[in-house]
Design a protein around this motif. Structure first.
Motif, PDB file in Angstrom:
ATOM      1  N   GLU A   1      20.827  23.557 -29.225  1.00 48.77           N
ATOM      2  CA  GLU A   1      21.390  24.684 -29.978  1.00 48.77           C
ATOM      3  C   GLU A   1      21.637  24.288 -31.441  1.00 48.77           C
ATOM      4  OE1 GLU A   1      25.208  27.728 -29.716  1.00 48.77           O
ATOM      5  OE2 GLU A   1      25.226  25.841 -28.616  1.00 48.77           O
ATOM      6  N   LYS A   2      21.332  25.225 -32.340  1.00 49.07           N
ATOM      7  CA  LYS A   2      21.526  24.965 -33.780  1.00 49.07           C
ATOM      8  C   LYS A   2      22.983  25.191 -34.153  1.00 49.07           C
ATOM      9  CE  LYS A   2      16.788  25.945 -34.792  1.00 49.07           C
ATOM     10  NZ  LYS A   2      15.752  26.795 -35.335  1.00 49.07           N
ATOM     11  N   LEU A   3      23.565  24.219 -34.857  1.00 52.60           N
ATOM     12  CA  LEU A   3      24.992  24.320 -35.222  1.00 52.60           C
ATOM     13  C   LEU A   3      25.138  24.188 -36.733  1.00 52.60           C
ATOM     14  CD1 LEU A   3      26.463  22.193 -32.265  1.00 52.60           C
ATOM     15  CD2 LEU A   3      26.587  24.671 -32.548  1.00 52.60           C
TER      16      LEU A   3
ATOM     17  N   TRP B   1      21.360  19.767 -34.451  1.00 53.11           N
ATOM     18  CA  TRP B   1      20.979  20.386 -33.173  1.00 53.11           C
ATOM     19  C   TRP B   1      21.788  19.703 -32.084  1.00 53.11           C
ATOM     20  CZ3 TRP B   1      14.825  20.354 -33.501  1.00 53.11           C
ATOM     21  CH2 TRP B   1      14.434  21.191 -34.554  1.00 53.11           C
ATOM     22  N   ASP B   2      22.379  20.489 -31.193  1.00 50.48           N
ATOM     23  CA  ASP B   2      23.133  19.897 -30.087  1.00 50.48           C
ATOM     24  C   ASP B   2      22.196  18.989 -29.284  1.00 50.48           C
ATOM     25  OD1 ASP B   2      25.689  20.013 -28.321  1.00 50.48           O
ATOM     26  OD2 ASP B   2      23.990  20.274 -26.952  1.00 50.48           O
ATOM     27  N   ALA B   3      22.673  17.775 -29.005  1.00 52.70           N
ATOM     28  CA  ALA B   3      21.809  16.769 -28.379  1.00 52.70           C
ATOM     29  C   ALA B   3      21.350  17.214 -26.987  1.00 52.70           C
ATOM     30  CB  ALA B   3      22.532  15.427 -28.297  1.00 52.70           C
TER      31      ALA B   3
ATOM     32  N   LEU C   1      21.113  14.783 -35.958  1.00 55.48           N
ATOM     33  CA  LEU C   1      21.027  15.069 -37.401  1.00 55.48           C
ATOM     34  C   LEU C   1      19.543  15.197 -37.756  1.00 55.48           C
ATOM     35  CD1 LEU C   1      22.350  15.347 -40.224  1.00 55.48           C
ATOM     36  CD2 LEU C   1      22.236  12.843 -40.408  1.00 55.48           C
ATOM     37  N   ILE C   2      19.107  16.422 -37.900  1.00 61.07           N
ATOM     38  CA  ILE C   2      17.684  16.727 -38.112  1.00 61.07           C
ATOM     39  C   ILE C   2      17.274  16.426 -39.557  1.00 61.07           C
ATOM     40  CG2 ILE C   2      15.969  18.603 -38.072  1.00 61.07           C
ATOM     41  CD1 ILE C   2      17.149  17.711 -35.289  1.00 61.07           C
TER      42      ILE C   2
END
Ligand code: TMP
Ligand code: ASP
Length: 237
Positions: free
Chosen positions: A208-210, A202-204, A171-172
């Motif tokens: 990748e941005k989700l 962002w996928d840990a 969680l950015i």
């Protein structure tokens, strides 16, 4: 059909027979950069409605009161009518987006502590950043509410950060809005939504941005990303 009382970029609000309740309908519209960029993604509203309902449920279980009464169907929530505080409260764990642009902090830098920022919810002005004195001067809220907004925003982060870590998402940052419940002495409730439109995930593993950055940055695969966020949440909630 009930009376449309407000239409925002992501949702419509309808009156109900009960003066203290509204229906919030999540739209398929996608907008960015204060709606200078616009599109539509069929099914996006339903995905956000489902994700937000799950997250609001998790937060309520952990002591954060929200406006959500219950989901009604795929795209609609029954919510308490509140007076929205015109402040977008942004919480950041990692530097990206406007923070990197404004202050030159390198993209992806983990912040030494959780940063809470206020932005004035005003499309004509492009949602400018606010400090506490600006918020007070403009009577957007009082001094006690400023502290409550910050406290609640930090508490939401303390609940969501480990929750998303469990499902492999970093969680950015995220944006939340609060409203005053005038049936409860003006108590501040979490309102609006928490969804990939209002968060960065962002996928840990892959990074990748989700989230809506896929739309903002023309990365494609917006719906697939939102579906992946829902799939991961549904695995544990
Ligand atoms: P920013 O880096 O563009 O300021 O965005 C910070 C966070 O707030 C990010 O998770 C996206 C979210 N956000 C909204 O939900 N609505 C907005 O209008 C903006 C500008 C950001
Ligand atoms: N929510 C804003 C818009 O719809 C900005 C953004 O999210 O990038 O234009």
């Amino acid at each position: 059909m009930n009376e449309l009382i407000y239409e925002g970029k992501g949702k419509k609000l309808f009156a109900t027979e009960n003066a203290s309740e509204l229906v919030a309908e999540f739209k398929d519209d996608l907008t960015a950069f204060n709606a200078q960029k616009k599109s539509q993604e069929a099914g996006k509203g339903a995905l956000n409605a489902a994700i937000s309902a799950k997250l609001f449920g998790l937060l309520a279980e952990n002591g954060v009161e929200t406006h959500l009464i219950k989901p009604l169907d795929e795209t609609r929530h029954l919510v308490k009518k509140v007076e929205i505080v015109p402040i977008e409260v942004v919480v950041r764990n990692v530097a990206t987006g406007s923070l990197t642009k404004r202050l030159g902090i390198a993209e992806g830098t983990k912040l030494d502590f959780t940063l809470v920022e206020f932005y004035y919810k005003n499309d004509d002005l492009g949602d400018p950043i606010l400090n506490d004195d600006h918020a007070l001067l403009m009577k957007l809220c009082n001094a006690k509410e400023i502290e409550i907004l910050k406290q609640k925003a930090r508490k939401i982060n303390e609940i969501l950060l480990p929750f998303f870590a469990k499902v492999g998402l970093n969680l950015i940052d995220f944006k939340v809005e609060f409203g005053r419940d005038h049936n409860a002495g003006g108590k501040l409730l979490l309102a609006d939504e928490i969804s990939p439109d209002s968060c960065r995930f962002w996928d840990a593993k892959s990074g990748e941005k989700l989230d809506k950055d896929r739309f903002r940055q023309d990365l494609g695969g917006v719906k697939v990303a939102y579906e992946e966020v829902l799939r991961r949440i549904q695995g544990v909630l």
